[in-house]
Design a protein around this motif. Structure first.
Motif, PDB file in Angstrom:
ATOM      1  N   UNK A  22       0.830  -1.204   0.000  1.00 36.93           N
ATOM      2  CA  UNK A  22       0.000   0.000   0.000  1.00 36.93           C
ATOM      3  C   UNK A  22       0.864   1.253   0.000  1.00 36.93           C
ATOM      4  N   UNK A  23       1.892   1.289   0.837  1.00 39.30           N
ATOM      5  CA  UNK A  23       2.791   2.450   0.912  1.00 39.30           C
ATOM      6  C   UNK A  23       3.477   2.696  -0.423  1.00 39.30           C
ATOM      7  N   UNK A  24       4.023   1.635  -1.022  1.00 43.31           N
ATOM      8  CA  UNK A  24       4.772   1.781  -2.270  1.00 43.31           C
ATOM      9  C   UNK A  24       3.867   2.238  -3.405  1.00 43.31           C
ATOM     10  N   UNK A  25       2.622   1.761  -3.445  1.00 43.28           N
ATOM     11  CA  UNK A  25       1.701   2.112  -4.531  1.00 43.28           C
ATOM     12  C   UNK A  25       1.075   3.489  -4.332  1.00 43.28           C
ATOM     13  N   UNK A  26       0.532   3.739  -3.162  1.00 39.32           N
ATOM     14  CA  UNK A  26      -0.311   4.922  -2.945  1.00 39.32           C
ATOM     15  C   UNK A  26       0.491   6.188  -2.656  1.00 39.32           C
ATOM     16  N   UNK A  27       1.564   6.069  -1.883  1.00 37.45           N
ATOM     17  CA  UNK A  27       2.247   7.262  -1.388  1.00 37.45           C
ATOM     18  C   UNK A  27       3.468   7.673  -2.202  1.00 37.45           C
ATOM     19  N   UNK A  28       3.790   6.960  -3.256  1.00 38.02           N
ATOM     20  CA  UNK A  28       5.057   7.217  -3.937  1.00 38.02           C
ATOM     21  C   UNK A  28       4.901   7.587  -5.406  1.00 38.02           C
ATOM     22  N   UNK A  29       3.865   8.373  -5.700  1.00 41.21           N
ATOM     23  CA  UNK A  29       3.665   8.794  -7.093  1.00 41.21           C
ATOM     24  C   UNK A  29       4.842   9.613  -7.615  1.00 41.21           C
ATOM     25  N   UNK A  30       5.358  10.515  -6.783  1.00 42.89           N
ATOM     26  CA  UNK A  30       6.489  11.349  -7.214  1.00 42.89           C
ATOM     27  C   UNK A  30       7.723  10.497  -7.491  1.00 42.89           C
ATOM     28  N   UNK A  31       7.954   9.511  -6.630  1.00 40.44           N
ATOM     29  CA  UNK A  31       9.096   8.623  -6.840  1.00 40.44           C
ATOM     30  C   UNK A  31       8.945   7.847  -8.143  1.00 40.44           C
ATOM     31  N   UNK A  32       7.774   7.267  -8.364  1.00 40.29           N
ATOM     32  CA  UNK A  32       7.597   6.440  -9.564  1.00 40.29           C
ATOM     33  C   UNK A  32       7.657   7.260 -10.842  1.00 40.29           C
ATOM     34  N   UNK A  33       7.209   8.487 -10.788  1.00 47.48           N
ATOM     35  CA  UNK A  33       7.310   9.353 -11.963  1.00 47.48           C
ATOM     36  C   UNK A  33       8.769   9.595 -12.331  1.00 47.48           C
ATOM     37  N   UNK A  34       9.599   9.910 -11.341  1.00 48.53           N
ATOM     38  CA  UNK A  34      11.027  10.155 -11.601  1.00 48.53           C
ATOM     39  C   UNK A  34      11.756   8.866 -11.955  1.00 48.53           C
ATOM     40  N   UNK A  35      11.416   7.782 -11.258  1.00 55.60           N
ATOM     41  CA  UNK A  35      12.097   6.521 -11.540  1.00 55.60           C
ATOM     42  C   UNK A  35      11.752   6.020 -12.936  1.00 55.60           C
ATOM     43  N   UNK A  36      10.520   6.181 -13.334  1.00 51.59           N
ATOM     44  CA  UNK A  36      10.125   5.790 -14.685  1.00 51.59           C
ATOM     45  C   UNK A  36      10.920   6.561 -15.727  1.00 51.59           C
ATOM     46  N   UNK A  37      11.047   7.865 -15.528  1.00 47.72           N
ATOM     47  CA  UNK A  37      11.825   8.685 -16.452  1.00 47.72           C
ATOM     48  C   UNK A  37      13.288   8.270 -16.477  1.00 47.72           C
ATOM     49  N   UNK A  38      13.829   7.929 -15.300  1.00 52.57           N
ATOM     50  CA  UNK A  38      15.250   7.553 -15.202  1.00 52.57           C
ATOM     51  C   UNK A  38      15.548   6.213 -15.850  1.00 52.57           C
ATOM     52  N   UNK A  39      14.534   5.381 -16.014  1.00 56.31           N
ATOM     53  CA  UNK A  39      14.757   4.036 -16.562  1.00 56.31           C
ATOM     54  C   UNK A  39      14.136   3.840 -17.937  1.00 56.31           C
ATOM     55  N   UNK A  40      13.812   4.934 -18.630  1.00 47.96           N
ATOM     56  CA  UNK A  40      13.372   4.802 -20.018  1.00 47.96           C
ATOM     57  C   UNK A  40      11.905   5.014 -20.271  1.00 47.96           C
ATOM     58  N   UNK A  41      11.128   5.426 -19.267  1.00 50.68           N
ATOM     59  CA  UNK A  41       9.715   5.705 -19.466  1.00 50.68           C
ATOM     60  C   UNK A  41       8.837   4.472 -19.350  1.00 50.68           C
ATOM     61  N   UNK A  42       7.550   4.671 -19.618  1.00 50.40           N
ATOM     62  CA  UNK A  42       6.580   3.584 -19.513  1.00 50.40           C
ATOM     63  C   UNK A  42       6.580   2.774 -20.808  1.00 50.40           C
ATOM     64  N   UNK A  43       7.573   1.931 -20.941  1.00 48.81           N
ATOM     65  CA  UNK A  43       7.715   1.097 -22.129  1.00 48.81           C
ATOM     66  C   UNK A  43       7.821  -0.354 -21.710  1.00 48.81           C
ATOM     67  N   UNK A  44       7.576  -1.241 -22.676  1.00 45.33           N
ATOM     68  CA  UNK A  44       7.699  -2.674 -22.397  1.00 45.33           C
ATOM     69  C   UNK A  44       9.126  -3.037 -22.016  1.00 45.33           C
ATOM     70  N   UNK A  45      10.089  -2.363 -22.647  1.00 41.95           N
ATOM     71  CA  UNK A  45      11.499  -2.659 -22.354  1.00 41.95           C
ATOM     72  C   UNK A  45      11.860  -2.298 -20.927  1.00 41.95           C
ATOM     73  N   UNK A  46      11.250  -1.211 -20.410  1.00 44.66           N
ATOM     74  CA  UNK A  46      11.579  -0.759 -19.064  1.00 44.66           C
ATOM     75  C   UNK A  46      10.748  -1.442 -17.989  1.00 44.66           C
ATOM     76  N   UNK A  47       9.672  -2.128 -18.398  1.00 44.58           N
ATOM     77  CA  UNK A  47       8.757  -2.710 -17.419  1.00 44.58           C
ATOM     78  C   UNK A  47       9.436  -3.684 -16.450  1.00 44.58           C
TER      79      UNK A  47
END
Length: 547
Positions: A22-47
């Motif tokens: 719950x903590x990782x999903x609900x409270x960490x939108x800012x983290x996941x936005x930056x981490x997604x960008x740092x690892x190539x975006x929302x792509x199948x390769x980065x999944x």
């Protein structure tokens, strides 16, 4: 009714896992936005790496919460955690703030009237949905705990399994995660609740810490007997390398010719078995300039006393630190300092982002010529700092390739990473040869005795056992992160003045040394007399003729 009762009375062993997810999903939108960008975006390769990071965080938080999963502790802990983390998450998501100790200081010292302006309907609604309601659900639950020691056993087993799982995921994803986390250091300020827990701790440490009093060191230092009767000046250049590992120097037996220029220097002494004090600059740099040695080193002790450069200054040397890196980590705080790392338009040794290490040599001959007294000049390189190895050298030094041109090492083959790294060593070879040439010229033209000492702060992993970059805890660090280059060039006049036997030094190149030797060897090389000098750690002591 049965279903509701079973939901109300879950197995207590599930609480840490469910709360962590719950903590990782609900409270960490800012983290996941930056981490997604740092690892190539929302792509199948980065999944895969993004999913792996999610599992690793859930398991890590689960391990922490499991150790506190007891009847009278877990519910208050989770209620407080949900309420506070909900507020932190809102401000991160809506105001783009990253939470560190200074942010906590701002909150603690902000006027109450200004604080009230931050509260609004949006905050209240978010706090209700993501904070109050989840906390109320936790309060409503009646988890089923095991009696006494059995619950302790369950908690330890849960934590152990979670730690092992997180460790396996880290090893599998290290090649991709390491550069992303190193280049995007802001991520640690976005991952909640660890960010505000560390920030609060850092704030109170600073608020309540006792001001550091710098204890003097080597105030008795004087130039020794070998200085008497000699009117020639001395200039000693100490080049502090960055992230250079000994294994990739052809002078040490590496199969590639990474040292074509230094290999032509007849009087160069290259020590092949040098170990670093740490695996990161923040530890190695203060450690090697202190007399503490690796076994006795701590940041607090190093910060609370003077170091090698202070001792040399007490002895009457004129000091200068030139930096093309990110500062001297406190070791040059009391001597003149020049930052040459900022790009200047039209400078041939700079691009739009940074400057190459040859800029450290700019105007150095003129400074030596115009200088008075005996000088010690420290040049702090950018060197081989990764993961953007290909940015560390001018294009003409791209000898090996094709190279990895991205900080996302997971997109590169291991060979292309090694190729880019080897080019950094090839460029360091050139910079050092240029430095030696200008010192040799100064010895001929300016009536000075000159010397150059080069060593790196730590090494680097380039994919061995799936390790990349550096900074591993020393006790488990791979040898590539600890084995560093160390070499010396002394002009004929310098050797004669200080009675140093070149053949004796050459005979010691395979002996084991470490950063522990550098403090005392520098004092010994320059014949500085002081009570803090330890001749047993002086590499030159065994190779000095009687005066």
């Amino acid at each position: 009714m049965v279903k509701l009762d079973s939901f109300k009375r879950p197995n207590a062993a599930l609480l840490p896992l469910l709360a962590s997810a719950f903590i990782v999903i609900v409270y960490n939108q800012a983290f996941w936005k930056s981490f997604s960008s740092a690892t190539g975006g929302l792509t199948l390769a980065a999944f895969p790496v993004q999913a792996g990071m999610f599992l690793m965080l859930v398991l890590t938080f689960t391990a922490s919460l499991a150790t506190l999963n007891f009847r009278f502790s877990i519910k208050p802990l989770l209620i407080g955690l949900f309420l506070v983390t909900s507020l932190a998450s809102y401000f991160m998501n809506h105001y783009g703030v990253a939470i560190d100790w200074s942010m906590v200081q701002n909150i603690a010292e902000t006027d109450s009237r200004e604080s009230i302006e931050l509260f609004n309907v949006g905050l209240a609604f978010s706090f209700l949905i993501t904070g109050v309601i989840p906390a109320a659900i936790i309060a409503w639950l009646k988890p089923r705990f095991q009696p006494g020691r059995r619950q302790l056993g369950v908690n330890l087993a849960t934590a152990g399994i979670a730690v092992v799982g997180a460790g396996i995921l880290l090893m599998l994803m290290f090649k991709i995660l390491a550069p992303a986390l190193r280049e995007h250091r802001e991520l640690r300020f976005l991952l909640t609740p660890t960010n505000y827990i560390q920030a609060v701790n850092g704030y109170f440490k600073r608020k309540w810490s006792v001001p550091v009093v710098i204890a003097p060191l080597g105030k008795d230092a004087t130039k020794g007997v070998l200085w008497r009767g000699n009117t020639r000046r001395t200039v000693t250049v100490v080049v502090v390398g960055e992230t250079a590992r000994a294994a990739n120097f052809s002078l040490n037996g590496y199969s590639r010719l990474t040292n074509p220029e230094l290999s032509q220097v007849p009087d160069l002494v290259n020590f092949k078995n040098m170990q670093s004090c740490g695996t990161a600059t923040g530890i190695s740099l203060p450690c090697l300039f202190s007399p503490l040695g690796r076994e006795n080193y701590s940041a607090t002790r190093a910060q609370s006393q003077e170091g090698l450069l202070d001792v040399l200054q007490h002895a009457g040397f004129k000091l200068l630190w030139r930096d093309n890196n990110s500062g001297c980590k406190g070791v040059c705080d009391r001597i003149p300092y020049e930052d040459v790392s900022q790009p200047i338009a039209g400078d041939p040794f700079c691009n739009n982002e940074e400057c190459f290490d040859e800029r450290l040599l700019r105007d150095l001959p003129q400074q030596i010529q115009d200088g008075t007294g005996d000088m010690v000049i420290v040049l702090h390189q950018k060197g081989s700092h990764g993961p953007a190895y290909s940015k560390r050298y001018p294009q003409q030094f791209s000898v090996f390739g094709p190279v990895c041109n991205t900080i996302e090492l997971g997109k590169c083959t291991r060979q292309s990473i090694v190729d880019a790294y080897d080019n950094t060593i090839r460029y360091t070879d050139h910079v050092l040869k240029q430095a030696i040439d200008l010192l040799a010229q100064a010895a001929r033209d300016d009536d000075v005795d000159t010397a150059l000492m080069y060593f790196s702060d730590h090494g680097e992993s380039l994919g061995e056992n799936n390790f990349y970059l550096h900074g591993a805890p020393y006790v488990i660090s791979p040898p590539e992160q600890r084995a560093v280059p160390f070499m010396l060039w002394l002009s004929a006049g310098f050797r004669e003045r200080f009675k140093i036997d070149q053949r004796c030094l050459a005979a010691r190149v395979d002996q084991p040394f470490s950063h522990d030797n550098l403090f005392h060897s520098t004092l010994g090389m320059l014949n500085v007399s002081t009570a803090v000098y330890n001749p047993r750690l002086d590499i030159f002591n065994a190779c000095r003729h009687a005066p």
